[in-house]
Design a protein around this motif. Sequence first.
Motif, mmCIF file in Angstrom:
data_model
loop_
_atom_site.group_PDB
_atom_site.id
_atom_site.type_symbol
_atom_site.label_atom_id
_atom_site.label_comp_id
_atom_site.label_asym_id
_atom_site.label_seq_id
_atom_site.Cartn_x
_atom_site.Cartn_y
_atom_site.Cartn_z
ATOM 1 N N ARG A 280 72.074 55.634 8.146
ATOM 2 C CA ARG A 280 72.679 54.526 8.909
ATOM 3 C C ARG A 280 71.494 54.082 10.141
ATOM 4 N N PHE A 281 70.679 54.770 10.376
ATOM 5 C CA PHE A 281 69.452 54.307 11.399
ATOM 6 C C PHE A 281 69.242 52.915 10.823
ATOM 7 N N PHE A 282 68.646 52.728 9.816
ATOM 8 C CA PHE A 282 67.845 51.633 9.388
ATOM 9 C C PHE A 282 69.311 50.538 9.274
ATOM 10 N N GLU A 283 70.360 50.905 8.853
ATOM 11 C CA GLU A 283 71.505 49.893 8.433
ATOM 12 C C GLU A 283 71.805 49.147 10.044
ATOM 13 N N LEU A 284 72.032 50.089 10.838
ATOM 14 C CA LEU A 284 72.498 49.703 12.347
ATOM 15 C C LEU A 284 71.371 48.704 12.904
ATOM 16 N N ILE A 285 69.991 48.992 12.698
ATOM 17 C CA ILE A 285 68.877 48.237 13.096
ATOM 18 C C ILE A 285 69.207 46.938 12.521
ATOM 19 N N LYS A 286 69.347 46.882 11.037
ATOM 20 C CA LYS A 286 69.337 45.401 10.531
ATOM 21 C C LYS A 286 70.461 44.649 10.723
ATOM 22 N N MET A 287 71.697 45.401 10.777
ATOM 23 C CA MET A 287 72.953 44.943 11.163
ATOM 24 C C MET A 287 72.854 44.096 12.431
ATOM 25 N N ASN A 288 72.019 44.816 13.309
ATOM 26 C CA ASN A 288 71.889 44.010 14.774
ATOM 27 C C ASN A 288 70.741 43.159 14.693
ATOM 28 N N ASN A 289 70.339 42.856 13.869
ATOM 29 C CA ASN A 289 69.241 41.728 13.717
ATOM 30 C C ASN A 289 68.075 42.111 14.499
ATOM 31 N N ARG A 290 67.546 43.274 14.327
ATOM 32 C CA ARG A 290 66.378 43.824 14.601
ATOM 33 C C ARG A 290 65.346 44.027 13.356
ATOM 34 N N ALA B 252 76.130 59.532 30.012
ATOM 35 C CA ALA B 252 77.055 58.493 29.555
ATOM 36 C C ALA B 252 78.063 58.874 28.455
ATOM 37 N N PHE B 253 79.284 58.629 28.244
ATOM 38 C CA PHE B 253 80.030 59.149 27.049
ATOM 39 C C PHE B 253 80.392 57.841 26.164
ATOM 40 N N ASP B 254 80.894 58.072 25.041
ATOM 41 C CA ASP B 254 81.001 56.918 24.227
ATOM 42 C C ASP B 254 81.966 57.905 23.082
ATOM 43 N N LEU B 255 82.494 56.986 21.944
ATOM 44 C CA LEU B 255 83.174 57.677 21.047
ATOM 45 C C LEU B 255 82.269 58.537 19.879
ATOM 46 N N SER B 256 80.954 58.218 19.729
ATOM 47 C CA SER B 256 80.112 58.713 18.881
ATOM 48 C C SER B 256 78.481 58.478 19.003
ATOM 49 N N ALA B 257 77.771 59.430 18.548
ATOM 50 C CA ALA B 257 76.386 59.308 18.668
ATOM 51 C C ALA B 257 76.027 57.964 17.964
ATOM 52 N N LEU B 258 76.582 57.473 17.070
ATOM 53 C CA LEU B 258 75.908 56.234 16.427
ATOM 54 C C LEU B 258 76.261 54.874 17.279
ATOM 55 N N SER B 259 77.527 55.088 17.916
ATOM 56 C CA SER B 259 77.865 53.932 19.030
ATOM 57 C C SER B 259 76.937 54.049 19.752
ATOM 58 N N LEU B 260 76.432 54.918 20.365
ATOM 59 C CA LEU B 260 75.414 55.144 21.679
ATOM 60 C C LEU B 260 74.234 54.552 21.159
ATOM 61 N N LEU B 261 73.785 55.002 19.975
ATOM 62 C CA LEU B 261 72.542 54.299 19.419
ATOM 63 C C LEU B 261 72.687 52.998 19.366
ATOM 64 N N VAL B 262 73.678 52.308 19.014
ATOM 65 C CA VAL B 262 73.753 50.802 18.949
ATOM 66 C C VAL B 262 73.827 50.003 20.202
ATOM 67 N N ALA C 91 72.214 51.650 22.750
ATOM 68 C CA ALA C 91 70.650 51.618 23.099
ATOM 69 C C ALA C 91 70.059 50.641 22.660
ATOM 70 N N ILE C 92 70.173 50.257 21.438
ATOM 71 C CA ILE C 92 69.438 49.227 20.609
ATOM 72 C C ILE C 92 69.622 47.747 21.133
ATOM 73 N N LYS C 93 71.015 47.586 21.805
ATOM 74 C CA LYS C 93 71.227 46.324 22.402
ATOM 75 C C LYS C 93 70.678 46.312 23.751
ATOM 76 N N VAL C 94 70.577 47.353 24.583
ATOM 77 C CA VAL C 94 70.317 47.444 26.034
ATOM 78 C C VAL C 94 68.647 47.052 25.940
ATOM 79 N N PHE C 95 67.884 47.798 25.097
ATOM 80 C CA PHE C 95 66.338 47.826 25.163
ATOM 81 C C PHE C 95 65.594 46.998 24.219
#
Length: 382
Positions: A116-126, A84-94, A96-100
């Motif tokens: 950015r790993f832990f920032e994105l985890i927290k920003m997505n309420n995980r 699967a493609f997207d605009l960046s590795a980080l956007s794909l990480l987000v 994956a977080i939302k899917v799983f």
Amino acid sequence: MIEFSKSYDEFSGRYQEAAKYGENLLPLSIAESNAVCPKFVQDIIIETLNKKPLEYARPSNNLYEIISQKNKYKNVKLGKQNIAFDLSALSLLVHAIKVFTDREDGIIVFTPVYFRFFELIKMNNRILYECQLKETENKGYVIDFDELEKIMSKSEVKLLLICNPHNPVGQIWDFPTLKKISLLAESYGLQIVSDEIHSDLAFLSSKFTSFMKLSDTAIIIDSPTKSFNTQALKIGYAISKDATRITLIENEVNKSGTGNPSLLAMQAMKSVYGSEGELWLKDYKKIIRFNIEYLENTIKKMMPDFSMYYPEASFLVWVDTKSQEKLIKFLKNLEMDNGVLVSNGCKFLDPKGTHFRINCGVDSMLFMKSCGIMVKAYNQVD
């Protein structure tokens, strides 16, 4: 031959850091190079601009095939349905977080880790769960498997995010380590997401093992932008042996509205993953290793109170000042008085609070100058 630039575009992070700290700033904090876009990439982009419309684009069968045939995925059967493609590795990480995971679910990271790993985890309420890496005398960093299993056993923990090679310490997780992680994750029902964006910069490519080789369900996230310094050409991809999981990520990409990467980004990816890209990367690694060895010698001879872990991949080096007070003074001297910017290890959840991360992926003349300035800042520490 690799060319380096001495100037930055007004929109670049480096330019804006220089505007903040002074035009003579040497920014070695951002994980990118001052290497000019490879000539063969320039050629394909210029040809496209001159002869073709900048139209909507979608990945071709050829591009899927190029990715699936990369050496690190050798002997793994992959098709279009596995990527699967997207605009960046980080956007794909987000995605994956939302899917799983769901809100308030737990996600494990090994710290210190890319902020950015832990920032994105927290920003997505995980919920962030740190498993601190253990620093050893001779083996670099190792995983505390007792602590990892303790965290995995919590019912709310659903996902383990791995960085391999690990940012910021530069460690490549060996096969036995990955195998142990895989078995534990399987026994506790955790989804594995492995960010492997630094893997093409492994100094011994035979040492790197993609998590793809150990798991039928892991999600691998990658991009050529880090290795070839083409961050402005936004592109990343996720891979899994499990096509169903990739479909779920593609659905999340579609929901986000970002669309496919641009025509120019896909042309660049096709170009760097060819034979010319291999030769360019080989030359770039020689420059990186020269700079790392120069830093290592500088520390040993001129900054003996400091130590560093020689990375197994990438251009990022993790340096230990051995003292929180000394780190603070050193960074102040370095940034404010001498014009070199590095990253405070606290930004990466450094448990000791004594490290800094430095980028060795720039041209060697600039890097040697920076090392001289670091020695001056070191000598100014009381």
